[in-house]
Design a protein around this motif. Structure first.
Motif, short mmCIF file in Angstrom:
data_model
loop_
_atom_site.label_atom_id
_atom_site.label_comp_id
_atom_site.label_asym_id
_atom_site.label_seq_id
_atom_site.Cartn_x
_atom_site.Cartn_y
_atom_site.Cartn_z
N TYR A 153 0.83 -1.21 0.00
CA TYR A 153 0.00 0.00 0.00
C TYR A 153 0.86 1.26 0.00
O TYR A 153 0.42 2.33 0.42
CB TYR A 153 -0.93 -0.01 1.22
CG TYR A 153 -1.97 -1.11 1.15
CD1 TYR A 153 -3.16 -0.92 0.46
CD2 TYR A 153 -1.73 -2.35 1.74
CE1 TYR A 153 -4.10 -1.93 0.38
CE2 TYR A 153 -2.67 -3.37 1.66
CZ TYR A 153 -3.85 -3.15 0.98
OH TYR A 153 -4.78 -4.17 0.89
N ASN A 154 2.11 1.12 -0.45
CA ASN A 154 3.04 2.25 -0.57
C ASN A 154 3.31 2.94 0.76
O ASN A 154 3.50 4.16 0.81
CB ASN A 154 2.52 3.27 -1.60
CG ASN A 154 2.42 2.68 -2.99
OD1 ASN A 154 3.30 1.92 -3.40
ND2 ASN A 154 1.36 3.01 -3.71
N VAL A 155 3.34 2.17 1.82
CA VAL A 155 3.68 2.68 3.14
C VAL A 155 4.96 2.00 3.59
O VAL A 155 5.04 0.77 3.60
CB VAL A 155 2.55 2.42 4.16
CG1 VAL A 155 2.99 2.87 5.56
CG2 VAL A 155 1.28 3.14 3.74
N GLU A 156 5.97 2.80 3.95
CA GLU A 156 7.23 2.24 4.45
C GLU A 156 7.14 2.10 5.96
O GLU A 156 7.06 3.11 6.69
CB GLU A 156 8.41 3.12 4.07
CG GLU A 156 9.74 2.57 4.60
CD GLU A 156 10.91 3.52 4.40
OE1 GLU A 156 12.04 3.15 4.77
OE2 GLU A 156 10.68 4.63 3.89
N LEU A 157 7.14 0.89 6.45
CA LEU A 157 7.13 0.63 7.89
C LEU A 157 8.57 0.55 8.38
O LEU A 157 9.35 -0.29 7.93
CB LEU A 157 6.40 -0.68 8.18
CG LEU A 157 6.50 -1.22 9.61
CD1 LEU A 157 5.89 -0.22 10.60
CD2 LEU A 157 5.81 -2.58 9.73
N VAL A 158 8.93 1.43 9.32
CA VAL A 158 10.26 1.44 9.92
C VAL A 158 10.15 0.77 11.28
O VAL A 158 9.51 1.30 12.19
CB VAL A 158 10.80 2.88 10.07
CG1 VAL A 158 12.15 2.86 10.79
CG2 VAL A 158 10.93 3.54 8.71
N GLN A 159 10.75 -0.40 11.43
CA GLN A 159 10.60 -1.18 12.65
C GLN A 159 11.64 -0.78 13.70
O GLN A 159 12.36 -1.61 14.23
CB GLN A 159 10.70 -2.67 12.34
CG GLN A 159 9.55 -3.18 11.48
CD GLN A 159 9.68 -4.65 11.15
OE1 GLN A 159 10.71 -5.10 10.66
NE2 GLN A 159 8.63 -5.41 11.42
N ALA A 160 11.70 0.50 13.99
CA ALA A 160 12.66 1.02 14.95
C ALA A 160 11.94 1.88 15.98
O ALA A 160 10.78 2.26 15.79
CB ALA A 160 13.73 1.85 14.23
N GLU A 161 12.65 2.20 17.07
CA GLU A 161 12.04 3.04 18.11
C GLU A 161 11.95 4.49 17.67
O GLU A 161 11.10 5.22 18.14
CB GLU A 161 12.87 2.95 19.40
CG GLU A 161 12.87 1.58 20.03
CD GLU A 161 13.65 1.56 21.34
OE1 GLU A 161 13.65 2.60 22.04
OE2 GLU A 161 14.26 0.53 21.65
N SER A 162 12.84 4.90 16.76
CA SER A 162 12.86 6.30 16.32
C SER A 162 13.43 6.37 14.92
O SER A 162 14.01 5.41 14.40
CB SER A 162 13.68 7.15 17.29
OG SER A 162 15.05 6.75 17.27
#
Length: 448
Positions: A117-126
């Motif tokens: 869905y063209n969303v970049e999920l960043v799996q980080a705290e910040s």
């Protein structure tokens, strides 16, 4: 998409809390969110949308587990996910996990699902973003809240106190909300801090669920409680023969008004009698409670600190970031649902607020009536962009009609006349180039 950081414009939203069991799946702001995303789709700016945590209420799903929660979200809100895909084709959309959707950091498959869905999920705290000569630090903020801190980031079994509250209380409220006289229990997510929950429940019971005849019968007594307490003391002095003048004068005065005066006298007499009994019982109970509390404090038993400071931990965190990374000019967080902006050591500490309803406690001015929780919306997006005089940060309000006319009873509206909450958003602020050291520094791989 992409582009040079010199002309990058960051739009930031957080705390949407989309999804949950039964009644929690209702989104009051869906039309406004779709319109906002549609506007970004048509923008000519080199824009990026950062969703700074708690986009989804994964903690509030108790009937499905794991990646099935994503499937439920996509099936329940097809318009939203279609619009995310369309907007993401034109601008970068970056999603950062919060505490309610920490599971997004626990499964690599979520990255692939959102990428569809063209969303970049960043799996980080910040994460950080360069905007012109400045750097903006983003994090949801729950790691500075001991009740919601994730001890092992990315571990789906890391469950802080807030997890149990939301799975046991919030999700259950979503399942039961439509059983009330009015569908109000689903607003449980808007009650902050959570220690206000018992008082909020008492308030909604009194103003919404209580039989109207019983409520209106209690109103005079509750409104006149403070006056009745004084009169009870005066009546006691009269019975003891210490001071009889006030009772004698009041009785003679009311006698002039015939039946109306007799009715008032009767009402006062009943209130005084009940209040007197409550005072006789309440005073020793208060002294006993006070003594028990002192004993508990002395031994250090059951000491808890559930109320988390909504400002100090983030001020400290911002100072630390600004000191360690001199190019960083803005510390942007959410979590507390309070849109605020303040200067900290030459930089800006910015809270992005929430798209949920906000409930403002208004205590009674007289009597002992339960407080009124006045509802409002403060929907907004924070816009961060380079300006001629530095880095500009401003709140862009998203208009939505106040829910108070429909959600407050006549009694609540009367008790809050002239006491509506101030829903104005903070004014635009600029961090000047002279206020920060802009020496180059190394950036993590998730910064761009």
């Amino acid at each position: 998409m992409g582009g040079d950081s010199d002309d990058r414009v960051c739009y930031v939203i957080s705390d949407l809390h989309i999804g949950g069991d039964e009644q929690l799946e209702e989104i009051d702001f869906l039309d406004e969110l779709l319109a906002f995303l549609g506007r970004l789709e048509d923008t000519d700016e080199n824009a990026e949308l950062v969703i700074n945590g708690d986009a989804f209420g994964l903690w509030e799903f108790t009937q499905v587990e794991g990646l099935r929660k994503f499937d439920v979200l996509a099936e329940t809100y097809p318009e939203l996910f279609d619009q995310l895909r369309a907007t993401g084709e034109q601008v970068d959309i970056t999603l950062l996990p919060g505490n309610h959707d920490h599971e997004l950091a626990a499964y690599e498959e979520y990255v692939e699902r959102f990428a569809e869905y063209n969303v970049e999920l960043v799996q980080a705290e910040s994460l950080t973003r360069a905007v012109g000569d400045h750097v903006v630090h983003f994090e949801h903020g729950h790691q500075h809240d001991p009740n919601n801190r994730i001890s092992e980031w990315g571990d789906p079994n890391s469950t802080p106190l807030g997890y149990y509250y939301n799975t046991l209380v919030t999700s259950r409220a979503g399942q039961l909300s439509d059983r009330g006289r009015y569908n109000w229990l689903k607003d449980v997510q808007a009650v902050t801090p959570t220690e206000r929950m018992p008082v909020w429940l008492l308030s909604k019971y009194f103003y919404r669920e209580m039989n109207p005849l019983l409520r209106y019968a209690l109103l005079p007594f509750l409104l006149l409680f403070n006056v009745s307490a004084v009169l009870a003391v005066v009546a006691g002095l009269d019975i003891l023969g210490v001071w009889t003048t006030p009772v004698t004068v009041t009785t003679a005065f009311l006698a002039q008004f015939g039946a109306a005066g007799t009715a008032v006298w009767f009402l006062l007499a009943v209130n005084v009698a009940i209040t007197g009994l409550l005072l006789l019982v309440g005073i020793p109970l208060y002294l006993l409670r006070r003594d028990i509390r002192k004993t508990i404090d002395r031994f250090g038993v059951f000491e808890t600190d559930l109320t988390v400071d909504a400002e100090a931990p983030y001020e400290d965190a911002a100072r630390e970031i600004f000191a360690e990374k001199p190019r960083t000019s803005v510390y942007c967080y959410g979590h507390t649902h309070r849109p605020t902006m303040q200067s900290v050591d030459g930089g800006l500490l910015v809270n992005t607020g929430t798209w949920l309803k906000r409930l403002h406690r208004r205590d009674g001015l007289i009597g002992v009536l339960p407080p009124v929780f006045y509802p409002s919306y403060q929907l907004c997006a924070v816009r961060i962009a380079e300006a001629p005089d530095g880095l500009a940060v401003e709140y862009e309000p998203i208009q939505k009609p106040s829910p108070s006319p429909e959600e407050l009873t006549l009694t609540e509206r009367l008790l809050t006349l002239g006491r509506k909450p101030d829903t104005e958003l903070p004014d635009r602020r600029v961090v000047g180039d002279e206020g920060r050291d802009v020496a180059p520094e190394s950036e993590p791989e998730y910064a761009r």
